[in-house]
Design a protein around this motif. Structure first.
Motif, PDB file in Angstrom:
ATOM      1  N   ALA A  11       0.838  -1.595   0.325  1.00 55.51           N
ATOM      2  CA  ALA A  11      -0.015  -0.023   0.059  1.00 55.51           C
ATOM      3  C   ALA A  11       0.802   1.310   0.015  1.00 55.51           C
ATOM      4  O   ALA A  11       0.634   2.296  -0.358  1.00 55.51           O
ATOM      5  CB  ALA A  11      -0.966  -0.217   0.935  1.00 55.51           C
ATOM      6  N   PRO A  12       1.915   1.232   1.125  1.00 55.70           N
ATOM      7  CA  PRO A  12       2.377   2.785   0.938  1.00 55.70           C
ATOM      8  C   PRO A  12       3.165   2.790  -0.343  1.00 55.70           C
ATOM      9  O   PRO A  12       3.126   4.002  -1.097  1.00 55.70           O
ATOM     10  CB  PRO A  12       3.380   2.682   1.989  1.00 55.70           C
ATOM     11  N   VAL A  13       3.614   1.897  -1.309  1.00 59.44           N
ATOM     12  CA  VAL A  13       3.916   2.491  -3.266  1.00 59.44           C
ATOM     13  C   VAL A  13       3.505   2.414  -4.362  1.00 59.44           C
ATOM     14  O   VAL A  13       3.324   2.515  -5.093  1.00 59.44           O
ATOM     15  CB  VAL A  13       5.629   1.961  -3.099  1.00 59.44           C
ATOM     16  N   GLY A  14       1.869   1.051  -3.473  1.00 61.28           N
ATOM     17  CA  GLY A  14       1.329   0.736  -5.066  1.00 61.28           C
ATOM     18  C   GLY A  14      -0.264   0.836  -4.482  1.00 61.28           C
ATOM     19  O   GLY A  14      -0.711   0.617  -6.067  1.00 61.28           O
ATOM     20  N   ALA A  15      -0.819   1.828  -4.518  1.00 64.11           N
ATOM     21  CA  ALA A  15      -2.170   1.919  -3.907  1.00 64.11           C
ATOM     22  C   ALA A  15      -2.743   2.896  -5.181  1.00 64.11           C
ATOM     23  O   ALA A  15      -3.455   2.676  -5.846  1.00 64.11           O
ATOM     24  CB  ALA A  15      -2.755   2.572  -2.629  1.00 64.11           C
ATOM     25  N   GLY A  16      -1.769   3.868  -5.522  1.00 64.21           N
ATOM     26  CA  GLY A  16      -1.964   4.431  -6.740  1.00 64.21           C
ATOM     27  C   GLY A  16      -2.549   5.424  -6.765  1.00 64.21           C
ATOM     28  O   GLY A  16      -3.471   5.922  -7.459  1.00 64.21           O
ATOM     29  N   VAL A  17      -3.769   6.478  -5.419  1.00 64.28           N
ATOM     30  CA  VAL A  17      -3.974   6.984  -5.387  1.00 64.28           C
ATOM     31  C   VAL A  17      -2.961   8.422  -5.392  1.00 64.28           C
ATOM     32  O   VAL A  17      -3.587   9.366  -6.032  1.00 64.28           O
ATOM     33  CB  VAL A  17      -5.161   6.806  -4.125  1.00 64.28           C
ATOM     34  N   TYR A  18      -2.076   8.791  -4.205  1.00 65.70           N
ATOM     35  CA  TYR A  18      -0.888   9.567  -4.617  1.00 65.70           C
ATOM     36  C   TYR A  18      -0.241   9.813  -5.487  1.00 65.70           C
ATOM     37  O   TYR A  18       0.400   7.730  -5.346  1.00 65.70           O
ATOM     38  CB  TYR A  18      -1.323  10.121  -3.075  1.00 65.70           C
ATOM     39  N   ASN A  19       0.545  10.105  -6.263  1.00 65.38           N
ATOM     40  CA  ASN A  19       1.726   9.935  -5.742  1.00 65.38           C
ATOM     41  C   ASN A  19       3.186   9.950  -5.451  1.00 65.38           C
ATOM     42  O   ASN A  19       2.851  10.826  -4.548  1.00 65.38           O
ATOM     43  CB  ASN A  19       2.097  11.562  -7.155  1.00 65.38           C
ATOM     44  N   VAL A  20       3.611   8.953  -5.085  1.00 62.42           N
ATOM     45  CA  VAL A  20       4.860   8.751  -3.912  1.00 62.42           C
ATOM     46  C   VAL A  20       5.973   8.901  -4.089  1.00 62.42           C
ATOM     47  O   VAL A  20       6.472   9.561  -3.018  1.00 62.42           O
ATOM     48  CB  VAL A  20       5.081   7.449  -4.191  1.00 62.42           C
ATOM     49  N   TYR A  21       5.787  10.255  -5.466  1.00 61.58           N
ATOM     50  CA  TYR A  21       6.879  11.065  -4.962  1.00 61.58           C
ATOM     51  C   TYR A  21       6.861  12.343  -4.495  1.00 61.58           C
ATOM     52  O   TYR A  21       7.790  13.738  -4.652  1.00 61.58           O
ATOM     53  CB  TYR A  21       7.892  11.027  -6.387  1.00 61.58           C
ATOM     54  N   THR A  22       5.654  12.914  -5.199  1.00 58.55           N
ATOM     55  CA  THR A  22       5.507  14.672  -4.460  1.00 58.55           C
ATOM     56  C   THR A  22       3.542  14.392  -3.789  1.00 58.55           C
ATOM     57  O   THR A  22       4.114  15.399  -3.633  1.00 58.55           O
ATOM     58  CB  THR A  22       4.658  15.055  -6.085  1.00 58.55           C
ATOM     59  N   GLY A  23       2.952  13.334  -3.953  1.00 54.13           N
ATOM     60  CA  GLY A  23       1.688  13.570  -2.443  1.00 54.13           C
ATOM     61  C   GLY A  23       0.621  13.931  -2.935  1.00 54.13           C
ATOM     62  O   GLY A  23      -0.591  14.348  -2.187  1.00 54.13           O
ATOM     63  N   VAL A  24       0.878  15.014  -4.445  1.00 51.63           N
ATOM     64  CA  VAL A  24      -0.253  15.089  -5.004  1.00 51.63           C
ATOM     65  C   VAL A  24      -1.158  13.947  -5.631  1.00 51.63           C
ATOM     66  O   VAL A  24      -0.677  12.502  -6.160  1.00 51.63           O
ATOM     67  CB  VAL A  24       0.003  15.717  -5.980  1.00 51.63           C
ATOM     68  N   GLN A  25      -2.618  13.919  -5.760  1.00 53.97           N
ATOM     69  CA  GLN A  25      -3.534  13.102  -6.695  1.00 53.97           C
ATOM     70  C   GLN A  25      -3.015  12.618  -7.501  1.00 53.97           C
ATOM     71  O   GLN A  25      -2.566  13.839  -8.282  1.00 53.97           O
ATOM     72  CB  GLN A  25      -4.390  13.530  -6.236  1.00 53.97           C
ATOM     73  N   CYS A  26      -2.978  11.584  -7.826  1.00 51.09           N
ATOM     74  CA  CYS A  26      -2.792  10.663  -9.105  1.00 51.09           C
ATOM     75  C   CYS A  26      -3.528  11.536 -10.568  1.00 51.09           C
ATOM     76  O   CYS A  26      -2.589  11.811 -11.695  1.00 51.09           O
ATOM     77  CB  CYS A  26      -2.935   9.594  -9.591  1.00 51.09           C
ATOM     78  N   ASP A  27      -4.891  11.920 -10.226  1.00 47.67           N
ATOM     79  CA  ASP A  27      -5.827  12.584 -11.257  1.00 47.67           C
ATOM     80  C   ASP A  27      -5.518  13.566 -11.187  1.00 47.67           C
ATOM     81  O   ASP A  27      -6.494  14.193 -12.251  1.00 47.67           O
ATOM     82  CB  ASP A  27      -7.376  12.218 -10.571  1.00 47.67           C
ATOM     83  N   ASP A  28      -4.591  14.471 -10.575  1.00 49.32           N
ATOM     84  CA  ASP A  28      -4.862  15.743 -10.450  1.00 49.32           C
ATOM     85  C   ASP A  28      -3.677  16.078 -12.323  1.00 49.32           C
ATOM     86  O   ASP A  28      -2.753  15.410 -11.777  1.00 49.32           O
ATOM     87  CB  ASP A  28      -4.300  16.400  -8.844  1.00 49.32           C
ATOM     88  N   PRO A  29      -3.691  17.113 -12.473  1.00 44.98           N
ATOM     89  CA  PRO A  29      -2.917  17.536 -13.914  1.00 44.98           C
ATOM     90  C   PRO A  29      -1.514  17.887 -13.063  1.00 44.98           C
ATOM     91  O   PRO A  29      -0.829  17.269 -13.878  1.00 44.98           O
ATOM     92  CB  PRO A  29      -3.915  18.771 -14.362  1.00 44.98           C
ATOM     93  N   ALA A  30      -1.402  18.135 -12.442  1.00 43.95           N
ATOM     94  CA  ALA A  30       0.225  18.324 -11.894  1.00 43.95           C
ATOM     95  C   ALA A  30       0.772  17.191 -11.242  1.00 43.95           C
ATOM     96  O   ALA A  30       1.626  17.139 -10.887  1.00 43.95           O
ATOM     97  CB  ALA A  30      -0.002  19.129 -10.241  1.00 43.95           C
ATOM     98  N   GLY A  31       0.197  16.729 -10.589  1.00 42.60           N
ATOM     99  CA  GLY A  31      -0.013  14.378 -10.270  1.00 42.60           C
ATOM    100  C   GLY A  31       0.923  13.749 -10.936  1.00 42.60           C
ATOM    101  O   GLY A  31       1.757  13.024 -10.720  1.00 42.60           O
ATOM    102  N   GLY A  32       0.806  14.390 -13.081  1.00 42.68           N
ATOM    103  CA  GLY A  32       1.806  13.195 -13.131  1.00 42.68           C
ATOM    104  C   GLY A  32       2.722  13.616 -13.048  1.00 42.68           C
ATOM    105  O   GLY A  32       3.943  13.116 -14.130  1.00 42.68           O
ATOM    106  N   SER A  33       3.570  14.337 -13.362  1.00 45.89           N
ATOM    107  CA  SER A  33       5.236  15.094 -12.949  1.00 45.89           C
ATOM    108  C   SER A  33       5.719  14.046 -12.252  1.00 45.89           C
ATOM    109  O   SER A  33       5.626  14.151 -10.939  1.00 45.89           O
ATOM    110  CB  SER A  33       4.928  16.825 -13.297  1.00 45.89           C
ATOM    111  N   LEU A  34       6.769  13.470 -12.234  1.00 49.91           N
ATOM    112  CA  LEU A  34       7.930  13.135 -11.924  1.00 49.91           C
ATOM    113  C   LEU A  34       8.958  14.094 -11.379  1.00 49.91           C
ATOM    114  O   LEU A  34       9.617  14.711 -12.660  1.00 49.91           O
ATOM    115  CB  LEU A  34       8.460  11.694 -11.851  1.00 49.91           C
ATOM    116  N   PRO A  35       9.717  14.297 -10.495  1.00 45.40           N
ATOM    117  CA  PRO A  35      11.245  15.113 -10.478  1.00 45.40           C
ATOM    118  C   PRO A  35      12.148  13.360 -11.512  1.00 45.40           C
ATOM    119  O   PRO A  35      12.410  12.793 -10.952  1.00 45.40           O
ATOM    120  CB  PRO A  35      11.995  14.395  -9.045  1.00 45.40           C
TER     121      PRO A  35
END
Length: 80
Positions: A8-32
């Motif tokens: 769950a901490p890395v695989g749930a897919g609701v939040y970006n594990v690198y930014t903390g932003v929800q994955c369905d948020d347009p800003a959540g798609g960018s990765l460092p």
């Protein structure tokens, strides 16, 4: 292997594990850049978006969410 097969901490897919932003948020798609290169451990829980306690060690890392438990990079290596 699907992302949901991971702990769950890395695989749930609701939040970006690198930014903390929800994955369905347009800003959540960018990765460092460091995360894209595989050099950065996850910092946020994928299930709840909380900041995780992370320890980097010479042979990998571990990350702990207060709600969803511990995940270790050694556990993920067996799934590659």
């Amino acid at each position: 292997m699907m992302v949901r097969d991971l702990p769950a901490p890395v695989g749930a897919g609701v939040y970006n594990v690198y930014t903390g932003v929800q994955c369905d948020d347009p800003a959540g798609g960018s990765l460092p850049t460091a995360a894209q290169l595989g050099l950065e451990p996850p910092r946020f829980c994928g299930a709840c978006g909380r900041r995780m306690m992370v320890q980097v060690r010479p042979d990998g890392w571990w990350a702990k969410c207060s709600r969803h438990g511990l995940v270790d990079s050694a556990d993920l290596d067996t799934r590659r």
